[in-house]
Write a protein that holds these residues in place. Structure first.
Motif, PDB file in Angstrom:
ATOM      1  N   PHE A  77      30.714  43.016  32.002  1.00 11.27           N
ATOM      2  CA  PHE A  77      30.313  42.506  33.407  1.00 11.27           C
ATOM      3  C   PHE A  77      29.767  41.339  33.001  1.00 11.27           C
ATOM      4  O   PHE A  77      28.892  41.130  32.571  1.00 11.27           O
ATOM      5  CB  PHE A  77      29.562  43.830  33.839  1.00 11.27           C
ATOM      6  CG  PHE A  77      30.473  44.966  34.330  1.00 11.27           C
ATOM      7  CD1 PHE A  77      31.233  44.895  35.553  1.00 11.27           C
ATOM      8  CD2 PHE A  77      30.445  45.896  33.273  1.00 11.27           C
ATOM      9  CE1 PHE A  77      31.853  46.056  35.661  1.00 11.27           C
ATOM     10  CE2 PHE A  77      31.131  47.184  33.592  1.00 11.27           C
ATOM     11  CZ  PHE A  77      31.837  47.093  34.876  1.00 11.27           C
ATOM     12  N   TYR A 107      25.415  43.426  38.398  1.00  4.81           N
ATOM     13  CA  TYR A 107      25.728  43.265  39.896  1.00  4.81           C
ATOM     14  C   TYR A 107      24.288  43.017  40.811  1.00  4.81           C
ATOM     15  O   TYR A 107      24.247  42.120  41.561  1.00  4.81           O
ATOM     16  CB  TYR A 107      26.469  44.191  40.354  1.00  4.81           C
ATOM     17  CG  TYR A 107      26.837  44.101  41.981  1.00  4.81           C
ATOM     18  CD1 TYR A 107      27.657  43.290  42.313  1.00  4.81           C
ATOM     19  CD2 TYR A 107      26.300  45.006  42.855  1.00  4.81           C
ATOM     20  CE1 TYR A 107      28.273  42.889  43.668  1.00  4.81           C
ATOM     21  CE2 TYR A 107      26.662  44.969  44.112  1.00  4.81           C
ATOM     22  CZ  TYR A 107      27.565  43.868  44.715  1.00  4.81           C
ATOM     23  OH  TYR A 107      28.036  43.782  45.819  1.00  4.81           O
ATOM     24  N   GLY A 179      34.036  42.200  36.298  1.00  4.51           N
ATOM     25  CA  GLY A 179      33.436  42.807  37.552  1.00  4.51           C
ATOM     26  C   GLY A 179      34.156  43.920  37.599  1.00  4.51           C
ATOM     27  O   GLY A 179      34.894  44.556  37.119  1.00  4.51           O
TER      28      GLY A 179
END
Length: 253
Positions: A77, A107, A179
C-alpha cells in the motif's frame, strides 16, 4: 487534420514524470490506458483520444479493464509505480507514497489527514470537520477491514479521467499507487461516471468486490473530498463532513 498526440503543459516539477510512470505502470496490464509518446520536465504527450459518447457496453468494458489493472497488484500500500523514485502527485498536489503493509497504516496518514489539515489551514473547513475526519481515521486505523489488495490503482479516477473513444474506454491522468480497489470505484461514484452500474458489473465479471463494499464507499471518498476541500474550496466542506460521519457510523457499528 487533428494532431496525432495530445500535449499537456505541467507546471509542477516532477508531475509530468510521475504521470508518465503511472500510465506506463497501468498500461502494462491494459491496452485501454493512454499511451505516452513524449515526456519532459514540464510537459507530457500522449496518443490523442478521439472522444465519443459513452455507452453501457463501453462502460462494462471499462469495468473489466479496471479489474485487470487492479489484479496486477502492487508491492505494498502506498507503493509508487515500479521504478519511479520522484515525487508523487494527485493532479497538481504532491502527496506521499511511502510503502506500508496495510491499508490502515497507509490511507489515513498519507491520503486523508494531510489534505484535511491543508484544507483547514486554507480556511475551507471547520475545526469540527477536522475532528470528525480525525475520528474516522482513528477508526480506520483500528478497524479489521476485509483483507484486500494491495491493488494497482489509478488513484484519481473521477469521471473526467475515464474517456470513451472509438477504440473503447481509455484511462487518463492517473495518480497510480498501491491501494484498495474500492478507492477507484468510490471516486467514479463520487463524481458521477456514466453507466456506473455497468462499470461495476463489468468489474465483477473479472473480480468479485469484497462483501459490503458499497457501505465502505464514504470511507474511500474521504481522500478525494479532502483534496477537493483544499483545492476547490468551501463547497466540499459539508460532503467531507458527511463522509466522515458515515465512516464513523459504519466502523463504530
Amino acid at each position: 487534420m487533428q494532431p496525432s498526440e495530445f500535449r499537456k503543459h505541467v507546471a509542477e516539477a516532477g508531475a509530468a514524470a510521475f504521470e508518465a510512470a503511472s500510465l506506463k505502470w497501468l498500461g502494462e496490464t491494459s491496452k485501454q490506458v493512454a499511451e505516452v509518446v513524449d515526456v519532459g520536465e514540464h510537459h507530457i504527450a500522449t496518443v490523442r483520444v478521439n472522444s465519443v459518447r459513452p455507452t453501457a457496453g463501453a462502460a462494462r468494458q471499462a469495468g473489466r479493464e479496471l479489474a485487470r489493472i487492479h489484479a496486477a497488484g502492487a508491492p505494498a500500500f502506498g507503493a509508487p509505480p515500479a521504478g519511479y523514485e520522484g515525487p508523487c502527485f494527485i493532479g497538481t498536489q504532491e502527496q506521499e507514497c511511502t510503502p506500508r503493509d496495510t491499508f490502515a497504516e497507509f490511507y489515513p496518514a498519507q491520503r486523508v489527514l494531510p489534505f484535511t489539515y491543508a484544507a483547514f489551514q486554507a480556511g475551507n473547513i471547520s475545526q469540527g470537520c477536522v475532528e470528525m475526519v480525525e475520528r474516522a481515521c482513528e477508526l480506520i486505523q483500528e478497524a479489521e477491514l476485509p483483507p484486500f489488495g494491495p491493488a494497482r490503482i489509478h488513484g484519481d479516477l473521477w469521471a473526467g479521467n475515464l474517456m470513451f473513444s472509438d477504440a473503447g474506454p481509455i484511462f487518463i491522468d492517473p495518480a497510480a499507487h498501491g491501494g484498495h480497489p474500492v478507492t477507484d470505484i468510490a471516486m467514479l461514484a463520487l463524481f458521477g461516471a456514466p453507466f456506473f452500474e455497468e462499470i461495476v458489473a463489468g468489474y465483477e465479471e473479472i473480480t468479485a468486490l469484497p462483501d459490503g463494499w458499497q457501505e465502505t464507499i464514504p470511507l474511500h471518498q474521504l481522500h478525494p473530498l479532502a483534496v477537493h476541500a483544499y483545492t476547490h474550496g468551501l463547497g466540499y466542506a459539508e460532503p467531507l463532513y458527511q463522509a466522515a460521519m458515515k465512516t464513523i457510523r459504519l466502523l463504530e457499528g
